[in-house]
Design a protein around this motif. Structure first.
Motif, PDB file in Angstrom:
ATOM      1  N   LYS A 149      43.409  53.560  35.543  1.00 23.82           N
ATOM      2  CA  LYS A 149      43.397  52.107  35.403  1.00 23.82           C
ATOM      3  C   LYS A 149      42.000  51.587  35.086  1.00 23.82           C
ATOM      4  O   LYS A 149      41.828  50.687  34.260  1.00 23.82           O
ATOM      5  CB  LYS A 149      43.937  51.449  36.676  1.00 23.82           C
ATOM      6  CG  LYS A 149      45.437  51.633  36.875  1.00 23.82           C
ATOM      7  CD  LYS A 149      45.926  50.960  38.144  1.00 23.82           C
ATOM      8  CE  LYS A 149      47.433  51.048  38.263  1.00 23.82           C
ATOM      9  NZ  LYS A 149      48.151  50.291  37.219  1.00 23.82           N
ATOM     10  N   ALA A 150      40.998  52.162  35.748  1.00 24.99           N
ATOM     11  CA  ALA A 150      39.623  51.695  35.556  1.00 24.99           C
ATOM     12  C   ALA A 150      39.063  52.060  34.189  1.00 24.99           C
ATOM     13  O   ALA A 150      38.109  51.425  33.715  1.00 24.99           O
ATOM     14  CB  ALA A 150      38.729  52.264  36.654  1.00 24.99           C
ATOM     15  N   MET A 157      43.758  46.077  29.008  1.00 25.24           N
ATOM     16  CA  MET A 157      44.037  45.491  30.315  1.00 25.24           C
ATOM     17  C   MET A 157      44.661  44.110  30.170  1.00 25.24           C
ATOM     18  O   MET A 157      45.647  43.782  30.842  1.00 25.24           O
ATOM     19  CB  MET A 157      42.746  45.378  31.130  1.00 25.24           C
ATOM     20  CG  MET A 157      42.111  46.689  31.523  1.00 25.24           C
ATOM     21  SD  MET A 157      40.565  46.374  32.439  1.00 25.24           S
ATOM     22  CE  MET A 157      39.834  48.011  32.458  1.00 25.24           C
ATOM     23  N   GLU A 201      50.042  46.181  33.626  1.00 30.22           N
ATOM     24  CA  GLU A 201      48.986  46.020  34.633  1.00 30.22           C
ATOM     25  C   GLU A 201      49.173  44.751  35.461  1.00 30.22           C
ATOM     26  O   GLU A 201      49.250  43.650  34.909  1.00 30.22           O
ATOM     27  CB  GLU A 201      47.611  45.997  33.957  1.00 30.22           C
ATOM     28  CG  GLU A 201      47.212  47.307  33.301  1.00 30.22           C
ATOM     29  CD  GLU A 201      46.947  48.407  34.313  1.00 30.22           C
ATOM     30  OE1 GLU A 201      46.148  48.189  35.247  1.00 30.22           O
ATOM     31  OE2 GLU A 201      47.547  49.486  34.178  1.00 30.22           O
ATOM     32  N   SER A 203      47.516  42.554  38.567  1.00 27.09           N
ATOM     33  CA  SER A 203      46.217  42.390  39.230  1.00 27.09           C
ATOM     34  C   SER A 203      46.271  42.694  40.724  1.00 27.09           C
ATOM     35  O   SER A 203      45.382  43.373  41.261  1.00 27.09           O
ATOM     36  CB  SER A 203      45.676  40.967  39.004  1.00 27.09           C
ATOM     37  OG  SER A 203      46.603  39.981  39.440  1.00 27.09           O
ATOM     38  N   ASN A 206      46.682  46.361  41.421  1.00 22.54           N
ATOM     39  CA  ASN A 206      45.414  47.062  41.192  1.00 22.54           C
ATOM     40  C   ASN A 206      44.409  46.818  42.314  1.00 22.54           C
ATOM     41  O   ASN A 206      43.495  47.624  42.509  1.00 22.54           O
ATOM     42  CB  ASN A 206      44.820  46.652  39.853  1.00 22.54           C
ATOM     43  CG  ASN A 206      45.615  47.218  38.685  1.00 22.54           C
ATOM     44  OD1 ASN A 206      46.619  47.894  38.878  1.00 22.54           O
ATOM     45  ND2 ASN A 206      45.159  46.951  37.477  1.00 22.54           N
ATOM     46  N   ASN A 228      38.256  45.422  35.755  1.00 27.10           N
ATOM     47  CA  ASN A 228      39.701  45.566  35.711  1.00 27.10           C
ATOM     48  C   ASN A 228      40.394  44.351  36.297  1.00 27.10           C
ATOM     49  O   ASN A 228      41.317  43.790  35.681  1.00 27.10           O
ATOM     50  CB  ASN A 228      40.137  46.832  36.452  1.00 27.10           C
ATOM     51  CG  ASN A 228      41.646  47.027  36.458  1.00 27.10           C
ATOM     52  OD1 ASN A 228      42.358  46.434  37.255  1.00 27.10           O
ATOM     53  ND2 ASN A 228      42.137  47.851  35.538  1.00 27.10           N
ATOM     54  N   CYS A 231      39.968  41.244  33.926  1.00 28.09           N
ATOM     55  CA  CYS A 231      40.742  41.335  32.679  1.00 28.09           C
ATOM     56  C   CYS A 231      42.240  41.256  32.944  1.00 28.09           C
ATOM     57  O   CYS A 231      42.974  40.558  32.227  1.00 28.09           O
ATOM     58  CB  CYS A 231      40.398  42.633  31.954  1.00 28.09           C
ATOM     59  SG  CYS A 231      38.738  42.686  31.264  1.00 28.09           S
ATOM     60  N   VAL A 232      42.702  41.971  33.960  1.00 25.46           N
ATOM     61  CA  VAL A 232      44.137  41.970  34.255  1.00 25.46           C
ATOM     62  C   VAL A 232      44.571  40.604  34.768  1.00 25.46           C
ATOM     63  O   VAL A 232      45.661  40.120  34.426  1.00 25.46           O
ATOM     64  CB  VAL A 232      44.490  43.080  35.263  1.00 25.46           C
ATOM     65  CG1 VAL A 232      45.962  42.991  35.663  1.00 25.46           C
ATOM     66  CG2 VAL A 232      44.208  44.452  34.657  1.00 25.46           C
TER      67      VAL A 232
END
Length: 264
Positions: A149-150, A157, A201, A203, A206, A228, A231-232
């Motif tokens: 994910k990162a 993202m 994705e 948020s 994550n 991340n 952006c997400v």
């Protein structure tokens, strides 16, 4: 005969009322319920990690689907048990567009709930990691998820965040239509299973996945985590606060709002 579900226009009006209720919550209630939502989504993420790793050596496709199948427990807990989830609360833009709450009220809710979701997610990650729940292969899987994910690019993202929250708010939308618990479960399950299966994705998810991996030794910097989440979150807002609410408001609420203004 008792009506078992709301029609789309009725859902739109119900979501406006839900937005008003969320805007008028006490700050402390927003925060505490936000912590719960972060933990609930984290539980779904934990189940996803364990199930997908357990079945990985049997069949990768089955492992991916099974992991996606258990993740929706998070939103089910949010909807049925009651909690404040940032991504679901993106639908509050409907109440703003309908002149029932102000932008500042909405942004206050979003800010408090986003931070509370982060607190709840990280607290769960700490408890899970330090209690040994993710020891062994499950821990290796958690690290791989965090690093994957990162390492995504910013536009990836954002794009996956848009697609994700289109499905999340539609799950909330359909759950609002449902008038019994079983219907709410199914309304939540299908869209959330789909977004996980497709690799979109979220948020708040994550906020659990990446810190959990970092605690286990994932090669992810704090900067990568922040990038991340930013952006997400942007993608989630575009999908859940702009695309779906604007389209449904235009179809179901715009003329109604004009008519009420003319009458007044």
């Amino acid at each position: 005969m008792e009506k078992r579900f709301l029609a789309p226009k009725e859902i739109a009006n119900a979501m406006v009322n839900v937005g008003v209720g969320k805007a008028n919550l006490k700050t402390s209630a927003m925060f505490f319920l936000g912590i719960l939502a972060g933990a609930y989504i984290g539980f779904g993420g934990l189940a996803n990690t364990i199930v997908s790793q357990t079945l990985a050596n049997i069949d990768p496709g089955l492992a991916k689907f099974s992991g996606a199948a258990v993740f929706p427990v998070g939103l089910i807990l949010v909807v049925v048990a009651g909690a404040e989830l940032f991504t679901g609360n993106n639908l509050m833009t409907l109440a703003v567009m309908n002149k029932k709450i102000t932008v500042s009220q909405m942004l206050k809710n979003w800010g408090v709930v986003w931070i509370a979701n982060l607190v709840g997610s990280v607290l769960l990650a700490l408890i899970v990691v330090y209690s040994g729940v993710l020891d062994g292969d499950a821990g290796t899987k958690a690290i791989a998820i965090a690093e994957g994910k990162a390492s995504l690019g910013a536009m990836t993202m954002i794009g996956r965040g848009i697609l994700c929250n289109i499905l999340v708010v539609l799950a909330v939308w359909m759950a609002t239509s449902s008038q019994d618990v079983i219907s709410k479960l199914f309304a939540c399950w299908f869209p959330i299973m789909l977004f996980v299966l497709c690799g979109f994705e979220h948020s708040v998810a994550n906020m659990y996945f990446i810190p959990a991996g970092m605690l286990l030794g994932a090669k992810v910097t704090m900067g990568a985590l922040i990038k991340n989440l930013i952006c997400v979150t942007i993608g989630n807002i575009l999908g859940g606060a702009i695309i779906i609410p604007c389209l449904y408001h235009s179809v179901y609420l715009k003329d109604q709002l004009k008519a009420s203004k003319q009458q007044s």
